[in-house]
Design a protein around this motif. Sequence first.
Motif, short mmCIF file in Angstrom:
data_model
loop_
_atom_site.label_atom_id
_atom_site.label_comp_id
_atom_site.label_asym_id
_atom_site.label_seq_id
_atom_site.Cartn_x
_atom_site.Cartn_y
_atom_site.Cartn_z
N PHE A 87 51.25 40.98 31.44
CA PHE A 87 51.79 41.84 32.49
C PHE A 87 51.97 43.29 32.06
O PHE A 87 51.87 44.19 32.89
CB PHE A 87 53.11 41.27 33.03
N VAL A 88 52.20 43.55 30.78
CA VAL A 88 52.42 44.92 30.32
C VAL A 88 51.11 45.59 29.89
O VAL A 88 50.88 46.76 30.20
CB VAL A 88 53.46 44.95 29.19
N VAL A 89 50.25 44.85 29.21
CA VAL A 89 49.04 45.45 28.66
C VAL A 89 47.84 45.30 29.60
O VAL A 89 47.11 46.26 29.84
CB VAL A 89 48.70 44.82 27.28
N HIS A 90 47.64 44.12 30.16
CA HIS A 90 46.41 43.84 30.92
C HIS A 90 46.53 44.07 32.42
O HIS A 90 45.66 44.69 33.02
CB HIS A 90 45.94 42.40 30.65
N GLN A 91 47.57 43.55 33.03
CA GLN A 91 47.69 43.58 34.49
C GLN A 91 47.63 44.98 35.10
O GLN A 91 47.07 45.15 36.18
CB GLN A 91 48.95 42.83 34.92
N PRO A 92 48.13 46.03 34.44
CA PRO A 92 48.01 47.36 35.02
C PRO A 92 46.55 47.82 35.21
O PRO A 92 46.29 48.73 36.00
CB PRO A 92 48.73 48.27 34.02
N HIS A 93 45.60 47.17 34.55
CA HIS A 93 44.19 47.55 34.66
C HIS A 93 43.45 46.76 35.74
O HIS A 93 42.25 46.96 35.93
CB HIS A 93 43.48 47.36 33.32
N GLY A 94 44.15 45.88 36.42
CA GLY A 94 43.53 45.09 37.48
C GLY A 94 44.33 43.82 37.69
O GLY A 94 45.00 43.33 36.78
N LEU A 95 44.25 43.26 38.89
CA LEU A 95 45.06 42.10 39.23
C LEU A 95 44.59 40.83 38.52
O LEU A 95 45.39 40.08 37.99
CB LEU A 95 45.05 41.88 40.75
N LEU A 96 43.30 40.58 38.50
CA LEU A 96 42.78 39.32 37.96
C LEU A 96 42.40 39.45 36.49
O LEU A 96 41.87 40.49 36.06
CB LEU A 96 41.57 38.87 38.77
N PRO A 97 42.63 38.38 35.72
CA PRO A 97 42.32 38.43 34.29
C PRO A 97 40.86 38.76 33.98
O PRO A 97 40.58 39.44 33.01
CB PRO A 97 42.66 37.02 33.80
N ILE A 98 39.95 38.33 34.80
CA ILE A 98 38.54 38.60 34.56
C ILE A 98 38.24 40.10 34.67
O ILE A 98 37.32 40.62 34.05
CB ILE A 98 37.64 37.77 35.51
N ARG A 99 39.04 40.82 35.44
CA ARG A 99 38.86 42.26 35.63
C ARG A 99 39.64 43.10 34.62
O ARG A 99 39.26 44.22 34.33
CB ARG A 99 39.30 42.66 37.05
N ASN A 100 40.75 42.55 34.11
CA ASN A 100 41.60 43.37 33.24
C ASN A 100 41.54 42.98 31.76
O ASN A 100 42.27 43.54 30.96
CB ASN A 100 43.06 43.35 33.74
N GLY A 101 40.68 42.02 31.40
CA GLY A 101 40.55 41.61 30.01
C GLY A 101 41.67 40.73 29.50
O GLY A 101 41.81 40.53 28.29
N GLY A 102 42.44 40.17 30.39
CA GLY A 102 43.59 39.36 29.99
C GLY A 102 43.37 37.87 29.99
O GLY A 102 44.34 37.11 30.02
N GLU A 103 42.11 37.42 29.94
CA GLU A 103 41.85 35.98 29.98
C GLU A 103 42.53 35.25 28.83
O GLU A 103 43.17 34.22 29.03
CB GLU A 103 40.35 35.65 29.93
N ALA A 104 42.39 35.77 27.61
CA ALA A 104 42.99 35.10 26.44
C ALA A 104 44.51 35.06 26.56
O ALA A 104 45.13 34.02 26.28
CB ALA A 104 42.58 35.80 25.16
N ALA A 105 45.12 36.16 26.98
CA ALA A 105 46.58 36.18 27.13
C ALA A 105 47.03 35.15 28.17
O ALA A 105 48.01 34.42 27.94
CB ALA A 105 47.06 37.58 27.52
#
Length: 148
Positions: A87-105
């Motif tokens: 929520f702090v690092v990835h989500q600001p770059h896009g809603l979905l993990p595939i778009r914001n690079g947060g899949e692993a998190a």
Amino acid sequence: MVPTQLKGPVLSLFRIVVGLLFMLHGAASIFGILGGNPVTGEAIPVGTWPGWWAALIQLVCGALVLVGLGTRPAALLASGSMAYAYFVVHQPHGLLPIRNGGEAAAMFCWSFLLVAVLGPGTWALDALLARRRAAAETPSTPRASVPA
């Protein structure tokens, strides 16, 4: 349907793999091995907020989950740290993990939550300690005394 006798070992294998992968992420960021930190490729300077502390959680909680010691609290802390990362690092770059690079998190967050809820499985130091504790608490059968 999974036979009942497979549930404990399969949960243990899941816990071991997730703990190992998490621990390796932490080791890479703290020691600069295995390609180093994913962002810089090097070790994160000691004490840097929040990266070094997140890597320390990854290393320590990953190792604890891997061996199954203090599994539930370690998994809960690991899950929370990954929710924070998402929520702090990835989500600001896009809603979905595939778009914001947060899949692993996201995957680590939900995987560790599962381990925290279901426990370590049968192949864990926690389970071994619980069995030993239960055996020690079981009163031994008193021998029949011979009247004098």
